[in-house]
Design an enzyme around this catalytic site. Sequence first.
Site, PDB file in Angstrom:
ATOM      1  N   HIS A 127       0.868  -1.180   0.000  1.00  0.00           N
ATOM      2  CA  HIS A 127       0.000   0.000   0.000  1.00  0.00           C
ATOM      3  C   HIS A 127       0.911   1.238   0.000  1.00  0.00           C
ATOM      4  CE1 HIS A 127      -2.796   2.964   1.767  1.00  0.00           C
ATOM      5  NE2 HIS A 127      -3.771   2.142   1.457  1.00  0.00           N
ATOM      6  N   ASP A 211       3.045  -4.776   7.764  1.00  0.00           N
ATOM      7  CA  ASP A 211       1.808  -4.021   7.558  1.00  0.00           C
ATOM      8  C   ASP A 211       0.650  -4.962   7.855  1.00  0.00           C
ATOM      9  OD1 ASP A 211      -0.425  -2.697   6.739  1.00  0.00           O
ATOM     10  OD2 ASP A 211       0.329  -2.165   4.746  1.00  0.00           O
ATOM     11  N   LYS A 237     -10.424  -0.267  10.156  1.00  0.00           N
ATOM     12  CA  LYS A 237     -10.623  -1.438   9.296  1.00  0.00           C
ATOM     13  C   LYS A 237     -10.991  -2.674  10.111  1.00  0.00           C
ATOM     14  CE  LYS A 237      -7.208   0.044   5.817  1.00  0.00           C
ATOM     15  NZ  LYS A 237      -8.026   0.717   4.815  1.00  0.00           N
ATOM     16  N   CYS A 377      -4.794   2.623  -3.646  1.00  0.00           N
ATOM     17  CA  CYS A 377      -3.568   3.112  -3.004  1.00  0.00           C
ATOM     18  C   CYS A 377      -2.433   2.104  -3.111  1.00  0.00           C
ATOM     19  CB  CYS A 377      -3.807   3.483  -1.538  1.00  0.00           C
ATOM     20  SG  CYS A 377      -4.956   4.828  -1.342  1.00  0.00           S
TER      21      CYS A 377
END
Lengths: 420, 160
Positions: A127, A211, A237, A377
Amino acid sequence: MTAMLDALDVETVRKDFPILERRVHGRPLVYLDSAATSQKPQAVLDAMDRYYEQSNANVHRGVHALAEEATEAYESARGKVARFVGADPRGVVFTKNATEAFNVLAYSLAANRLGDGDILLSTQMEHHANLVPWQLVQPRAGFEIRYVPVMASGPDAGTLDLAAFDEIVATGRVKLLTVTAMSNVVGTINPVADLAARVRAANAEAVVVVDGAQSVPHMPTDMLALEADFLCFSAHKMLGPTGIGVLAGKPELLDDMPPFLGGGEMIANVTLEGTTFNEVPYKFEAGTPPIAEAVGLGAAVDYLSALGMESVRAHEVALLEHVLPALNAVEGVTVHGPTDPSRRGAAVSFGVGGLHPHDIGTIMDREGVAVRAGHHCAKPLVRVLGSAATTRASFYVYNTLDEVQALIDAIETTKRFFAR
Amino acid sequence: MSSSLDDLYQEIILDHYRKPRHRAAELEPHDVHVHHANPLCGDELDLRLQVDSTGSSAPRVGAVVYDGDGCSISMASASAMTEAVTGRELADADDLGEAFRLMMHGEGLKREDDLLDGVAFQGVAKFPVRVKCALLGWMALKDAIGTYRDGNQEHRVTHE
């Protein structure tokens, strides 16, 4: 569809999410954009309301009752988050979002720990939040950034090119590996622990950044098992509110890092000549933190823990077992990323014939189906897929098989619309 | 404001999408080539402009072609634009582009007859997130004319 999903009682779960009752353009909302942001259960909304209605005060300062309650609520959320991902609470830093967590690491870790001759190893799958911060500090710090390519075709399409990874690691110069545990575009689950072990075997000083923005909400996470030194993720999220993210790290590594932002809270002593800093994690939490948001995140963690992350994952695998073949059965549809549900998460990117994702997204919206259209993204990855944009349907705890069917129906409607 | 899909995807628009006019990757000779990208949607558009500056009158759009990768609205709008501006004086084409821009922002309908099929994009104004799609080709044209006036042959623009 008559098949059942039995890992979760989805109908009961759905009742916890008020927004799922609303209609969009006269149709029931079919929310398939949880990889962008998830919806929030009543328990999270209530926890934040209750905090503001009953306990609102600043944390770590006052001596009055409300200040104590607020501090207790804030720190208790930190403890919940730490347990949820197998982190030391002293290493759980609340940030604005996962993006800010990466920025802390770029400026406070990479810029100091890496220099000439060192390689910061990232991947083509990342990302932008896990690409841009490193690129920003790179010119000053002088390290080299290398990227593991993503396989464009073949049975491993959408996964990392491990041969290329090994080649770069063999230089012994990789001092920081940063990699996503789960792709936000093609869902690929990366073998993070294995990658971390390989990097460390070649360079004992290497640190590993993971991540977890997509993985933490959707599967069980244990930092120790991941062999991660740092894990970045966002509350919004994972059923929590916007405005708060997490940088979970090894306390001894955070101790060695200079602060990222300066201000109140992060100090031990301030004189006009200079300042000494508070201990971790407070050293990285300058200013009044997102207290209500931390409370909301704590409630989200409670909610997910009650469902059980194994069950959350099993529910999504079961959904994938339906949605992947159903999509592949639609003429003209190409699904990106791993075909085996056990190797991927529930963010599913696809293309439909010559149709543009924005046209698909607009027509689906009229059917009440919310999907994401664009580059998500992650432009370098989407380029590997051979397009400028994809349509992405992403699933979560509240999605049903009927909604899988609604997605398929909406794709057929879109195709008919442009074929007429 | 009520809006239906038929406002967005008028038959005229779909017709330009399926049967694009003046869509080509080359134009020989051309005076200006501009490349416009809309990173948010991933839309990319190349526009080549041949200026007819022969004779004593003001320079005109001799020919204009576009090519690109984008949604139906952006590609169809570029197609309709090429028909509306071919043969017009550059200043006039610019003015027509401004009329289109105002229409897309719901600020009135001017030069309706000159816009030809471009009028069909009026309904897109009801879909705010798609307005930029309809404007892409026209912005590229405006930029191409500006680039020509500045004495340059190439220009690349990334819209935010």
